[in-house]
Write an enzyme that holds these catalytic residues in place. Sequence first.
Site, PDB file in Angstrom:
ATOM      1  N   LYS A   1       0.818  -1.293   0.019  1.00  0.00           N
ATOM      2  CA  LYS A   1       0.037   0.101   0.044  1.00  0.00           C
ATOM      3  C   LYS A   1       0.921   1.231  -0.049  1.00  0.00           C
ATOM      4  CE  LYS A   1      -3.724   2.011   2.478  1.00  0.00           C
ATOM      5  NZ  LYS A   1      -4.773   1.555   3.660  1.00  0.00           N
TER       6      LYS A   1
ATOM      7  N   SER B   1      -9.500   2.582   2.440  1.00  0.00           N
ATOM      8  CA  SER B   1      -8.381   3.173   1.885  1.00  0.00           C
ATOM      9  C   SER B   1      -7.512   2.079   1.136  1.00  0.00           C
ATOM     10  CB  SER B   1      -7.623   3.846   2.680  1.00  0.00           C
ATOM     11  OG  SER B   1      -6.921   3.206   3.824  1.00  0.00           O
TER      12      SER B   1
ATOM     13  N   SER C   1     -10.703   0.386   6.437  1.00  0.00           N
ATOM     14  CA  SER C   1      -9.810   0.626   5.197  1.00  0.00           C
ATOM     15  C   SER C   1      -9.612  -0.639   4.614  1.00  0.00           C
ATOM     16  CB  SER C   1      -8.682   1.406   5.577  1.00  0.00           C
ATOM     17  OG  SER C   1      -9.323   2.690   5.949  1.00  0.00           O
TER      18      SER C   1
END
Length: 191
Positions: free
Chosen positions: A80, A155, A179
């Site tokens: 990420k 996210s 997320s």
Amino acid sequence: MTEPCDLPATEARRLIGQRRLSPVELLDSCLARIARVNHAVNAVVALDEARARDAARAAEAAVMRGEALPPLHGLPLGIKDLEETAGLRTTFGSPLFAEHVPAKDQGMVARLKAAGGIVLAKTNTPEFGAGANTRNVVYGATGNPFDPTRSAAGSSGGSAVALATGMVPLASGSDMGGSLRNPAAFNGVVG
């Protein structure tokens, strides 16, 4: 199995340990999948192909020497874009860090590498991870793998889409308010 990149991570790792799947072959399959589908979903935002190839060759050599293999040995990883990765552009989805290339790995990234994982790519995230959708001004929006015009959630949407489309067998994520859970649910993966 149609392609090595379609294998679950556990099965790919088992086959690597049995010398039935080469880490180089798995990496090549992941790279080919990224080339085929990422343009439609925008999940992978940076690649570290040269170092990943070196790591895959070293992983294959360790297998062939019969060494004890760590749990993630030879598995390509998506990281990420909130997690600093040495030598690989890490933007946090923010124009403030659009050209940021960290000198060292965040602890979690270092532990994934120590466990045998091969960092292949960075995955998209909203700016500083703040958002229920995965879009930012640096890289744009990540689309859902079932319909790229729809949300991948956030996210960790880039990681979830990379998993759902077989671009990588494992991808990192983080969660403070959904997320991981929301992107997993939106994209049909386990988070």
